[in-house]
Design a protein around this motif. Structure first.
Motif, PDB file in Angstrom:
ATOM      1  N   ILE A 272       6.835   9.513  19.153  1.00 49.70           N
ATOM      2  CA  ILE A 272       7.052   8.513  20.206  1.00 49.70           C
ATOM      3  C   ILE A 272       8.530   8.540  20.568  1.00 49.70           C
ATOM      4  O   ILE A 272       9.379   8.441  19.677  1.00 49.70           O
ATOM      5  CB  ILE A 272       6.696   7.102  19.659  1.00 49.70           C
ATOM      6  N   ILE A 273       8.827   8.692  21.844  1.00 53.26           N
ATOM      7  CA  ILE A 273      10.235   8.701  22.242  1.00 53.26           C
ATOM      8  C   ILE A 273      10.398   7.888  23.527  1.00 53.26           C
ATOM      9  O   ILE A 273       9.682   8.119  24.508  1.00 53.26           O
ATOM     10  CB  ILE A 273      10.782  10.152  22.356  1.00 53.26           C
ATOM     11  N   HIS A 274      11.288   6.907  23.476  1.00 53.99           N
ATOM     12  CA  HIS A 274      11.475   6.054  24.650  1.00 53.99           C
ATOM     13  C   HIS A 274      12.032   6.905  25.808  1.00 53.99           C
ATOM     14  O   HIS A 274      12.896   7.763  25.593  1.00 53.99           O
ATOM     15  CB  HIS A 274      12.454   4.918  24.322  1.00 53.99           C
TER      16      HIS A 274
ATOM     17  N   GLY B 235       9.227  15.731  14.206  1.00 53.72           N
ATOM     18  CA  GLY B 235       8.023  15.829  13.389  1.00 53.72           C
ATOM     19  C   GLY B 235       6.960  14.834  13.826  1.00 53.72           C
ATOM     20  O   GLY B 235       7.232  13.894  14.583  1.00 53.72           O
ATOM     21  N   MET B 236       5.758  15.016  13.294  1.00 58.89           N
ATOM     22  CA  MET B 236       4.673  14.102  13.685  1.00 58.89           C
ATOM     23  C   MET B 236       5.020  12.682  13.248  1.00 58.89           C
ATOM     24  O   MET B 236       5.651  12.463  12.205  1.00 58.89           O
ATOM     25  CB  MET B 236       3.336  14.537  13.096  1.00 58.89           C
ATOM     26  N   GLY B 237       4.648  11.742  14.080  1.00 53.50           N
ATOM     27  CA  GLY B 237       4.863  10.337  13.749  1.00 53.50           C
ATOM     28  C   GLY B 237       6.299   9.872  13.863  1.00 53.50           C
ATOM     29  O   GLY B 237       6.595   8.723  13.537  1.00 53.50           O
ATOM     30  N   ALA B 238       7.197  10.740  14.322  1.00 54.71           N
ATOM     31  CA  ALA B 238       8.598  10.312  14.475  1.00 54.71           C
ATOM     32  C   ALA B 238       8.716   9.364  15.671  1.00 54.71           C
ATOM     33  O   ALA B 238       7.971   9.477  16.644  1.00 54.71           O
ATOM     34  CB  ALA B 238       9.501  11.523  14.668  1.00 54.71           C
ATOM     35  N   VAL B 239       9.653   8.432  15.567  1.00 50.30           N
ATOM     36  CA  VAL B 239       9.871   7.450  16.642  1.00 50.30           C
ATOM     37  C   VAL B 239      11.351   7.464  17.003  1.00 50.30           C
ATOM     38  O   VAL B 239      12.210   7.358  16.121  1.00 50.30           O
ATOM     39  CB  VAL B 239       9.472   6.035  16.185  1.00 50.30           C
ATOM     40  N   VAL B 240      11.638   7.598  18.299  1.00 47.94           N
ATOM     41  CA  VAL B 240      13.026   7.549  18.774  1.00 47.94           C
ATOM     42  C   VAL B 240      13.125   6.407  19.781  1.00 47.94           C
ATOM     43  O   VAL B 240      12.411   6.376  20.788  1.00 47.94           O
ATOM     44  CB  VAL B 240      13.459   8.885  19.426  1.00 47.94           C
ATOM     45  N   GLY B 241      14.025   5.455  19.492  1.00 48.71           N
ATOM     46  CA  GLY B 241      14.130   4.260  20.317  1.00 48.71           C
ATOM     47  C   GLY B 241      15.015   4.431  21.544  1.00 48.71           C
ATOM     48  O   GLY B 241      15.684   5.458  21.728  1.00 48.71           O
ATOM     49  N   ALA B 242      15.036   3.373  22.340  1.00 38.47           N
ATOM     50  CA  ALA B 242      15.759   3.383  23.619  1.00 38.47           C
ATOM     51  C   ALA B 242      17.240   3.663  23.417  1.00 38.47           C
ATOM     52  O   ALA B 242      17.870   3.140  22.493  1.00 38.47           O
ATOM     53  CB  ALA B 242      15.578   2.038  24.310  1.00 38.47           C
TER      54      ALA B 242
END
Ligand SMILES: CC(C)(COP(=O)(O)OP(=O)(O)OC[C@H]1O[C@@H](n2cnc3c(N)ncnc32)[C@H](O)[C@@H]1OP(=O)(O)O)[C@@H](O)C(=O)NCCC(=O)NCCS
Length: 212
Positions: A91-93, A107-114
């Motif tokens: 997920i990447i904003h 990688g899978m399930g990685a999250v990058v915020g705003a």
């Protein structure tokens, strides 16, 4: 389209839901949370129940794990990984910037915020959280399950191992290695390698105590 569930309806889940919406991903089916009562409505979405909701699901599901503590996150992912109908999208904003997309792996399930910026030749492991307004410089690696809190500056060639918690507003000097399972307290400036399992705090960051 495969529906999406956010695992974790706490503060981080409420921060991640708008990221998912901003990406225009399929409709969010709801939250899953082991502690917040089923039926609670958060940002117009229902808490569907705890882990059992996912375990008993029949169809393909996308799950975003919204848990900041690396160890808790890892144990939840290990339980979910036995369910082969679950996928973990990264997920990447849309406002985050990946400067050289071909050389930055998420990688899978990685999250990058705003507002976060990743420059070039960066390897972000599975289930890593890079929260809002963080910069990650060239040739960095961030190990699986690590969480980087808001407003950090990670210089070039920094190696962060698995399951590390980097507190808000931390700066890390280029070339530093941060050992697995360690914690860097908020506001710290890291100018020396950090031992695995240690907690470091301050400017410059010094070991505080064992993390066990
Ligand atoms: C480092 C950390 C994990 C330590 O937590 P803790 O073990 O509960 O520590 P305490 O609050 O009991 O503090 C113990 C001592 O360390 C000091 N300390 C704690 N965090 C510190 C920090 N970030 N920088 C400098 N000193 C710190 C305290 O002042 C206290 O000092 P004292 O013993 O001289 O009074 C925590 O303070 C921290 O920084 N967590 C990250 C928080 C964060 O980034 N949140 C973001 C949410 S989005």
């Amino acid at each position: 389209m495969t529906p999406l569930v956010i695992y974790g309806a706490g503060g981080l889940g409420r921060e991640i839901a708008p990221v998912v919406k901003a990406m225009g991903l399929p409709e969010i089916k709801g939250f899953c949370d082991d502690y917040i009562p089923k039926g609670t409505i958060i940002q117009g979405l229902h808490v569907l129940g705890g882990f059992e909701v996912l375990a008993n699901a029949k169809d393909q599901l996308n799950v975003v794990v919204a848990i900041g503590n690396p160890n808790t996150k890892k144990s939840v992912v290990e339980k979910l990984s036995h369910l082969d109908f679950i996928k973990f999208p990264s997920i990447i904003h849309p406002s985050a910037i990946v400067m050289n997309k071909r050389s930055v792996k998420l990688g899978m399930g990685a999250v990058v915020g705003a507002g976060s910026i990743l420059t070039t030749d960066i390897n972000v492991g599975s289930f890593v959280l890079i929260n809002i307004n963080t910069t990650v410089g060239h040739d960095c690696t961030i190990g699986d399950f690590s969480s980087i809190m808001p407003g950090c500056n990670i210089s070039g060639q920094v190696q962060i191992s698995e399951s590390v918690l980097i507190g808000a507003g931390v700066s890390i000097r280029n070339g530093i290695k941060v050992g697995a399972q360690s914690v860097v307290g908020m506001g710290s400036v890291v100018v020396q390698d950090v031992d695995s399992g240690s907690v470091v705090v301050g400017v410059p960051a010094r070991q505080k105590k064992s993390n066990n």
